[in-house]
Design a protein around this motif. Structure first.
Motif, short mmCIF file in Angstrom:
data_model
loop_
_atom_site.label_atom_id
_atom_site.label_comp_id
_atom_site.label_asym_id
_atom_site.label_seq_id
_atom_site.Cartn_x
_atom_site.Cartn_y
_atom_site.Cartn_z
N ALA A 51 58.89 32.12 15.77
CA ALA A 51 58.44 31.40 14.57
C ALA A 51 59.58 31.25 13.57
CB ALA A 51 57.27 32.16 13.94
N ARG A 78 62.00 28.56 14.76
CA ARG A 78 61.50 27.20 14.49
C ARG A 78 61.74 26.82 13.03
NH1 ARG A 78 55.43 27.32 16.49
NH2 ARG A 78 55.38 25.26 15.55
N ARG A 79 61.45 27.74 12.12
CA ARG A 79 61.64 27.46 10.69
C ARG A 79 63.12 27.25 10.35
NH1 ARG A 79 57.41 25.17 8.57
NH2 ARG A 79 55.53 26.41 8.63
N TYR A 84 54.30 31.37 12.07
CA TYR A 84 54.96 30.12 11.66
C TYR A 84 54.35 29.58 10.37
CZ TYR A 84 56.39 25.20 11.99
OH TYR A 84 56.89 23.95 11.72
#
Length: 279
Positions: free
Chosen positions: A38, A41-42, A193
């Motif tokens: 997560a 991805r950020r 996320y």
């Protein structure tokens, strides 16, 4: 022989400290992987920078996450992770401060700090990896041990009502309250996320396996058997209500996001106070 391919998440791990001290079959590694995915991805989206993230851990199996991740990180005394994280956030408000601990560290020994951080809507992401027992220190009863479960301090089975962390965080006004499980890692990653972009207090409970202590106490020491039994007890719901957060080993555990609101966090209020004082 060709060189072994590195895991893409190795850039977020202190690989020199591997292998971990977690027991075979422990769910903390799954939770850590979901969290790092997560975060990755950020970061790739440009929402976070690696140097903005700070991990804080106390004492216990789950708190060791702060030792293995390759971010600014610190570990402190048992139950004291939240006050230290609060201080970091106030001094460095641009940081995303993530506290990782177990049910004993966060809800038991550190329970008083948890209450006040929630009521302040302090801008922290607190992850409670809940294996329902004090695992590192011998398998004592914890605040989240389900009724009827044998522990070393409840040889006749626990008769106490367990602490429902979801209802606790909701009642005190946390902005984001969710429950995931290591048996559903993709859902867990999505919960992390979403939580990473929220302000105010974020509480994420992660129901996890502990075959060495909890599983052994209930006759499920085999890690695969415990994992399957735990997975059968998970009920995934979209937008579950607070009343569906009941915490019961026999009836199962509802997973999902129970609270998601956008009230001002503590740092928002602090900024307004400073602005008013400067006039």
């Amino acid at each position: 022989m060709g060189r072994a391919l590195a895991n893409p998440l190795d850039i977020y791990l202190r690989v020199e400290k591997l292998p971990t001290l977690w027991c075979p079959g422990c769910g903390i590694g799954i939770a850590t992987q979901a969290l790092l995915k997560a975060i990755d991805r950020r970061i790739r989206e440009g929402f976070l920078r690696k140097d903005q993230i700070v991990f804080v851990g106390g004492i216990g199996c789950s708190s060791r996450v702060a030792m293995y991740v390759k971010f600014d990180s610190i570990r402190t005394a048992h139950g004291r992770a939240i006050p230290l994280a609060t201080a970091i956030k106030i001094v460095k408000p641009d940081r995303r401060v993530i506290v990782v601990g177990g049910d004993g560290d966060i809800a038991g020994i550190g329970g008083n700090h948890l209450l006040h951080a929630i009521r302040r809507n302090m801008d922290l992401m607190v992850i409670v990896i809940n294996n329902m027992i004090y695992a590192m220190t011998g398998g004592q009863h914890s605040p989240t041990t389900p009724p009827g479960i044998y522990t070393t301090t409840t040889p006749e089975g626990s008769f106490e009502r367990p602490l429902n962390l979801i209802k606790l965080a909701w009642s005190l006004g946390a902005n984001y309250v969710a429950r995931g499980s290591v048996t559903h890692p993709q859902l867990l990653e999505q919960i992390f996320y979403k939580g990473l972009e929220r302000r105010g207090f974020i509480l994420i409970e992660v129901i996890s396996t502990c075959p060495e202590v909890f599983g052994r106490h209930i006759g499920l020491r085999d890690a695969v058997e415990l994992y399957r039994r735990l997975r059968d007890k998970m009920i995934v719901k979209k937008n579950p209500s607070i009343d569906e957060s009941e915490y019961d080993w026999e009836k199962g555990f509802v997973l999902g996001v129970f609270v998601d609101r956008e009230e001002k966090g503590y740092i928002d209020h602090l900024r307004l106070l400073r602005r008013d004082c400067m006039r």
